[in-house]
Design a protein around this motif. Structure first.
Motif, mmCIF file in Angstrom:
data_model
loop_
_atom_site.group_PDB
_atom_site.id
_atom_site.type_symbol
_atom_site.label_atom_id
_atom_site.label_comp_id
_atom_site.label_asym_id
_atom_site.label_seq_id
_atom_site.Cartn_x
_atom_site.Cartn_y
_atom_site.Cartn_z
ATOM 1 N N ILE A 65 -39.571 -88.556 -55.145
ATOM 2 C CA ILE A 65 -38.788 -89.344 -56.112
ATOM 3 C C ILE A 65 -37.978 -90.397 -55.344
ATOM 4 C CG2 ILE A 65 -37.098 -89.241 -57.985
ATOM 5 C CD1 ILE A 65 -37.815 -86.255 -58.287
ATOM 6 N N VAL A 66 -38.034 -91.609 -55.860
ATOM 7 C CA VAL A 66 -37.413 -92.745 -55.172
ATOM 8 C C VAL A 66 -36.459 -93.454 -56.128
ATOM 9 C CG1 VAL A 66 -37.942 -94.931 -54.014
ATOM 10 C CG2 VAL A 66 -39.530 -93.016 -53.824
ATOM 11 N N ASN A 67 -35.285 -93.813 -55.648
ATOM 12 C CA ASN A 67 -34.346 -94.492 -56.559
ATOM 13 C C ASN A 67 -34.533 -96.015 -56.536
ATOM 14 O OD1 ASN A 67 -32.920 -95.540 -54.399
ATOM 15 N ND2 ASN A 67 -31.188 -94.132 -54.593
ATOM 16 N N GLU A 68 -33.680 -96.713 -57.277
ATOM 17 C CA GLU A 68 -33.856 -98.167 -57.407
ATOM 18 C C GLU A 68 -33.616 -98.910 -56.092
ATOM 19 O OE1 GLU A 68 -32.587 -99.419 -61.820
ATOM 20 O OE2 GLU A 68 -31.163 -98.065 -60.859
ATOM 21 N N ASP A 69 -32.956 -98.249 -55.135
ATOM 22 C CA ASP A 69 -32.725 -98.879 -53.822
ATOM 23 C C ASP A 69 -33.797 -98.476 -52.809
ATOM 24 O OD1 ASP A 69 -30.379 -100.077 -54.709
ATOM 25 O OD2 ASP A 69 -29.213 -98.251 -54.309
ATOM 26 N N LYS A 70 -34.887 -97.913 -53.303
ATOM 27 C CA LYS A 70 -36.005 -97.470 -52.446
ATOM 28 C C LYS A 70 -35.589 -96.350 -51.488
ATOM 29 C CE LYS A 70 -38.597 -101.843 -52.409
ATOM 30 N NZ LYS A 70 -38.909 -101.696 -53.807
ATOM 31 N N ILE A 71 -34.686 -95.530 -51.957
ATOM 32 C CA ILE A 71 -34.260 -94.374 -51.161
ATOM 33 C C ILE A 71 -34.888 -93.120 -51.760
ATOM 34 C CG2 ILE A 71 -32.248 -92.954 -50.507
ATOM 35 C CD1 ILE A 71 -30.640 -95.601 -50.461
ATOM 36 N N ILE A 72 -35.456 -92.299 -50.900
ATOM 37 C CA ILE A 72 -36.074 -91.049 -51.359
ATOM 38 C C ILE A 72 -34.957 -90.068 -51.726
ATOM 39 C CG2 ILE A 72 -37.477 -89.055 -50.673
ATOM 40 C CD1 ILE A 72 -39.132 -90.965 -48.925
ATOM 41 N N VAL A 73 -34.994 -89.598 -52.978
ATOM 42 C CA VAL A 73 -33.902 -88.713 -53.425
ATOM 43 C C VAL A 73 -34.399 -87.304 -53.774
ATOM 44 C CG1 VAL A 73 -32.312 -90.521 -54.165
ATOM 45 C CG2 VAL A 73 -34.062 -89.709 -55.753
ATOM 46 N N GLY A 74 -35.697 -87.080 -53.639
ATOM 47 C CA GLY A 74 -36.215 -85.737 -53.917
ATOM 48 C C GLY A 74 -37.676 -85.626 -53.520
ATOM 49 N N VAL A 75 -38.019 -84.495 -52.911
ATOM 50 C CA VAL A 75 -39.402 -84.253 -52.501
ATOM 51 C C VAL A 75 -39.728 -82.802 -52.856
ATOM 52 C CG1 VAL A 75 -41.005 -84.174 -50.536
ATOM 53 C CG2 VAL A 75 -39.243 -85.924 -50.577
ATOM 54 N N GLY A 76 -40.948 -82.545 -53.292
ATOM 55 C CA GLY A 76 -41.316 -81.158 -53.601
ATOM 56 C C GLY A 76 -42.824 -80.958 -53.554
ATOM 57 N N TYR A 77 -43.203 -79.711 -53.499
ATOM 58 C CA TYR A 77 -44.635 -79.348 -53.534
ATOM 59 C C TYR A 77 -44.769 -78.063 -54.331
ATOM 60 C CZ TYR A 77 -43.176 -76.261 -49.733
ATOM 61 O OH TYR A 77 -42.525 -75.300 -48.992
ATOM 62 N N ASN A 78 -45.995 -77.741 -54.734
ATOM 63 C CA ASN A 78 -46.181 -76.546 -55.557
ATOM 64 C C ASN A 78 -46.092 -75.273 -54.714
ATOM 65 O OD1 ASN A 78 -48.671 -77.591 -54.520
ATOM 66 N ND2 ASN A 78 -49.842 -76.279 -55.868
ATOM 67 N N GLY A 79 -45.290 -74.360 -55.208
ATOM 68 C CA GLY A 79 -45.100 -73.110 -54.473
ATOM 69 C C GLY A 79 -44.409 -72.073 -55.341
ATOM 70 N N MET A 80 -44.357 -70.862 -54.807
ATOM 71 C CA MET A 80 -43.707 -69.778 -55.552
ATOM 72 C C MET A 80 -42.193 -70.014 -55.628
ATOM 73 S SD MET A 80 -45.929 -67.785 -56.689
ATOM 74 C CE MET A 80 -47.707 -67.635 -56.503
ATOM 75 N N PRO A 81 -41.562 -69.563 -56.716
ATOM 76 C CA PRO A 81 -40.100 -69.730 -56.814
ATOM 77 C C PRO A 81 -39.383 -68.951 -55.709
ATOM 78 C CG PRO A 81 -41.063 -69.004 -58.914
ATOM 79 C CD PRO A 81 -42.145 -68.882 -57.877
ATOM 80 N N LYS A 82 -38.150 -69.352 -55.440
ATOM 81 C CA LYS A 82 -37.341 -68.660 -54.427
ATOM 82 C C LYS A 82 -37.272 -67.168 -54.737
ATOM 83 C CE LYS A 82 -34.367 -72.454 -53.212
ATOM 84 N NZ LYS A 82 -33.300 -73.249 -53.774
ATOM 85 N N GLY A 83 -37.422 -66.343 -53.739
ATOM 86 C CA GLY A 83 -37.333 -64.900 -53.941
ATOM 87 C C GLY A 83 -38.661 -64.273 -54.340
ATOM 88 N N CYS A 84 -39.612 -65.090 -54.743
ATOM 89 C CA CYS A 84 -40.946 -64.573 -55.106
ATOM 90 C C CYS A 84 -41.861 -64.870 -53.919
ATOM 91 C CB CYS A 84 -41.471 -65.254 -56.367
ATOM 92 S SG CYS A 84 -40.326 -65.119 -57.739
#
Ligand SMILES: Nc1ccn([C@H]2C[C@H](O)[C@@H](COP(=O)(O)O)O2)c(=O)n1
Ligand SMILES: [Zn+2]
Length: 195
Positions: A65-84
């Motif tokens: 995810i990139v904001n209007e200033d071209k700064i990356i504000v979030g990255v993710g990939y598919n995986g099991m939830p925390k604790g699982c």
């Protein structure tokens, strides 16, 4: 490895190194580099790199995810939830046992990228994603304030979930667009810095 395969591999490596040396010799080091990564390729490559973290044996998805200033504000990939734990939860999807199906448990890349956000909100942000978002992620994307989705693959276009996502995106005024990369492949060579 059979000897002729290793010879061919060595030859290919020598050719590659020769090419790199030739390129370095012709490069004018007083001028700006021209073969730098374009912003869009950089963001999509970040989504692809994140996907490499996925333990899913069939489909690895990443989102950036990139904001209007071209700064990356979030990255993710598919995986099991925390604790699982991903050694304990199933990666199977064709199973006799109903609750042994990964689809019941996996957190999608898009949702993880939204949850992992490091900014106050995602208003007017753009999401770069490897695969077109499913209907559940589409809902999260809409609610988060993201305004644009740039995706690489639409291989599940005929699935009802994808059709529903597009319906919601259109109603909510989220634009979506397939990504056209400037370069088909991006090579990361950890040794490059030593050359
Ligand atoms: N936009 C998407 C679509 C799928 N995923 C995840 C969910 C699963 O881990 C995998 C799909 O598995 P398949 O049915 O292809 O075996 O990809 C996602 O994160 N984002
Ligand atoms: Zn999803």
């Amino acid at each position: 490895m059979t000897p002729w395969i290793s010879d061919r591999k060595q030859l290919a490596m020598d050719n590659l190194n020769g090419l790199r040396d030739a390129l370095n010799e012709t490069r004018d080091i007083t001028k700006k580099r021209l073969d730098y990564l374009e912003w869009e390729d950089y963001f999509m490559a970040t989504a692809f790199l994140a996907a490499k973290r996925s333990k899913d044996p069939v489909t690895q998805v990443g989102a950036c995810i990139v904001n209007e200033d071209k700064i990356i504000v979030g990255v993710g990939y598919n995986g099991m939830p925390k604790g699982c734990h991903d050694d304990e939860f199933p990666w199977n999807k064709k199973t006799e046992v109903d609750n042994d199906n990964k689809h019941l448990y996996v957190c999608h890349a898009e949702l993880n990228a939204i949850i992992n956000k490091n900014s106050m909100n995602l208003k007017n942000c753009t999401m770069y994603v490897v695969l077109f978002p499913c209907n559940e992620c589409a809902k999260a994307i809409i609610q988060s304030g993201i305004k644009k989705v740039i995706y690489m693959s639409d291989k599940k276009a005929s699935k009802i979930k994808t059709v529903a996502s597009k319906r919601m995106f259109e109603a909510a005024g989220i634009s979506y667009q397939q990504f056209i990369p400037r370069s088909k492949k991006i090579l990361i060579d950890f040794d490059e810095i030593n050359n």
